[in-house]
Write a protein that holds these residues in place. Sequence first.
Motif, PDB file in Angstrom:
ATOM      1  N   LYS A  50       0.975  -1.142  -0.211  1.00 51.54           N
ATOM      2  CA  LYS A  50      -0.136   0.090   0.078  1.00 51.54           C
ATOM      3  C   LYS A  50       0.954   1.238  -0.012  1.00 51.54           C
ATOM      4  O   LYS A  50       0.546   2.094  -0.679  1.00 51.54           O
ATOM      5  CB  LYS A  50      -0.917   0.016   1.145  1.00 51.54           C
ATOM      6  CG  LYS A  50      -2.068  -0.903   1.177  1.00 51.54           C
ATOM      7  CD  LYS A  50      -3.137  -0.834   2.289  1.00 51.54           C
ATOM      8  CE  LYS A  50      -2.582  -1.602   3.241  1.00 51.54           C
ATOM      9  NZ  LYS A  50      -3.683  -1.900   4.526  1.00 51.54           N
TER      10      LYS A  50
ATOM     11  N   VAL B 194       2.012   1.783  -3.747  1.00 55.34           N
ATOM     12  CA  VAL B 194       1.135   2.277  -4.369  1.00 55.34           C
ATOM     13  C   VAL B 194       0.939   3.774  -4.128  1.00 55.34           C
ATOM     14  O   VAL B 194       0.764   4.751  -5.047  1.00 55.34           O
ATOM     15  CB  VAL B 194      -0.242   1.629  -3.996  1.00 55.34           C
ATOM     16  CG1 VAL B 194      -1.606   2.420  -4.728  1.00 55.34           C
ATOM     17  CG2 VAL B 194      -0.281   0.567  -4.730  1.00 55.34           C
ATOM     18  N   LYS B 195       0.920   4.401  -2.955  1.00 57.79           N
ATOM     19  CA  LYS B 195       0.800   5.687  -2.414  1.00 57.79           C
ATOM     20  C   LYS B 195       1.972   6.510  -3.037  1.00 57.79           C
ATOM     21  O   LYS B 195       1.724   7.604  -3.589  1.00 57.79           O
ATOM     22  CB  LYS B 195       0.670   5.735  -0.862  1.00 57.79           C
ATOM     23  CG  LYS B 195       0.676   7.202  -0.249  1.00 57.79           C
ATOM     24  CD  LYS B 195       0.642   7.182   1.165  1.00 57.79           C
ATOM     25  CE  LYS B 195       0.170   8.375   1.870  1.00 57.79           C
ATOM     26  NZ  LYS B 195       0.235   8.305   3.193  1.00 57.79           N
TER      27      LYS B 195
ATOM     28  N   SER C  30      -8.802  -2.580   1.888  1.00 54.09           N
ATOM     29  CA  SER C  30      -7.528  -2.194   1.188  1.00 54.09           C
ATOM     30  C   SER C  30      -7.918  -1.204   0.239  1.00 54.09           C
ATOM     31  O   SER C  30      -7.430  -0.094  -0.167  1.00 54.09           O
ATOM     32  CB  SER C  30      -6.745  -3.141   0.601  1.00 54.09           C
ATOM     33  OG  SER C  30      -6.157  -4.164   1.646  1.00 54.09           O
TER      34      SER C  30
ATOM     35  N   LEU D  74      -6.799   2.583  -0.603  1.00 52.29           N
ATOM     36  CA  LEU D  74      -6.388   2.952  -1.881  1.00 52.29           C
ATOM     37  C   LEU D  74      -7.190   4.274  -2.590  1.00 52.29           C
ATOM     38  O   LEU D  74      -6.588   5.170  -3.022  1.00 52.29           O
ATOM     39  CB  LEU D  74      -6.262   2.033  -2.906  1.00 52.29           C
ATOM     40  CG  LEU D  74      -5.305   0.758  -2.527  1.00 52.29           C
ATOM     41  CD1 LEU D  74      -5.366  -0.439  -3.311  1.00 52.29           C
ATOM     42  CD2 LEU D  74      -3.945   1.028  -2.015  1.00 52.29           C
TER      43      LEU D  74
END
Length: 416
Positions: free
Chosen positions: A350, A353-354, A382, A386
Motif C-alpha cells: 500500500k 502504491v501511495k 484495502s 487506496l
Amino acid sequence: MASCRRRKSEAGAGMDAISELPAEVKERILECLPTRDAARTALLSTHWNDVWLRHGQLVFDKDFFECFSKYEGEKGMAQISTINDILMLRGPVKKFTLHIRHASDPKPQQSDLDRWCRLLSRNGLQELSLFISDNHQLPSCIFSCRTVKQLFLGDLIFDLSIPGCIFPSATSLAFKHAEFSDNVKGIVYRIPNLEELSFSRCKGITNFEIISPKLESLRVIGSLCWELDDSRWFTLYLRTIKALCLSANLLPCKNAGIATTTFPTAINLRVIELYELSFSCGEKLAFVLQLLQHSPNLCELKMTASDNCMCEITTGTRLLDDPNSCILKQDLKILNTVMIEGFSGSIPEKLFVKVLLLKSPALERFLIMEYADIDTSEAVKSLRELLHFPRASLKARIVCVEHDDTVSGLFNYIWF
C-alpha cells in the motif's frame, strides 16, 4: 465396365488438377503440414517431389520422431540418417527446428549437430530453433552465419572463448536452459544488429557480455543457480533498451550491494515488467526504486507481487516511510499505466502504491489484481484506503479486480 473406367478417369483428372496447382499454392500447403506429412507428398508425383525439395521449413520434434517407433533398437540411427538425407537433398532452408528433449528422441553426437549446422549455415538459414540436451555445444559455424536473423537456443553450452563479432545479422536471440561457460567470462562479444535478447532459466548469465547498439528489449526470467548480484552486468544494457522484463526473485536478499547499485540513466526505457517482487524485502525494493528513479521516460510499469521472501515486513515498510531513503525523489513525469498483480494489501504494498500515485503526474490507469486467497473483508478495506490516497494526476483511475486465472493480459480490462 464403362462406368468403372469413367470413375477412374475422373479420379485421375482430380489428381492431375491437384498436381497442376501453382507452385506457390503447393508451397503454402506444405507450410501448413508437419514435416513428416510434408515429406510424404513427395510420393504423389514428380511435381510434388520438386515442391518438397524446395520446402524451406523443417521441424524435427517429438511428433516427427514418433514416426520411427517400428524401428525398435535401430530407431535412433534411422532418425539421424533421415535428418542427414533430408538436409543433403534440398535447396535453401529458411527455418529449421530441432527439439530433442525426450527419452525416446535420437541421441545425436556433437559431430552430427556440427554437420547439420554447417549445411544450414551455407543454405540461407534465417530462423533457428535448437533444443538439444546431453551437453552439446553450439557449433561455431552458427556464430558466423550471416543469414540467420532469429535464434532460439536451449539446453546448450555456450563456450566460444574467442572475442569478436557473433551472429552478425541476428535481430532476436533467446536462450532457455542454456549454460554460459566460465571460459567466456570477461569476453565481450559484438552483436551489431540485435534488437531483442532473452534469457529463461539459464546458468552463468553474468559470464555473457555483449555490445549491441540496437538492443531494445532485455528479458531475464527465472534463472537456475544464479542471482543478479553482478550489477555491472545488468547496467550494461540500460542505456539503450526500451523494454525490460525481469524476475525480481533473482535479486538476492540481505545483500547491501544490490540495494546501492549505481544505475546509469535509462533514457530510452519505456516499459518495465517485474515478476515475483517481494515488497517486504528492503534490498529488492531499494533496487526497484533506484531503477524507477533512473528511468525518466517510463510509460508502463507492470508487476506481480510475491510473498516468497523471508524478510520481515517492517524492512520494506521502513524504506518506504523514511524520507531520507532512496525513495523516488523526482517525479515519473510520463508514467501513465501501472499494473500490479497478486496484491495482498500488505503495508509495504500500500505504501508503494501511495508513492507511485504521488510521483506520477501523468498517470491515467492504475490496475490492481488481488491475490488469489485474499480475505474479502481485507480486500474491501484495502480498496477503501487506496481510493483515498492523494494523487498527483487528476486523471488517475484506480481499478481493483479479483484474481482471475483466465485473464491473458491485464490490458484487457475496461478502464473507468
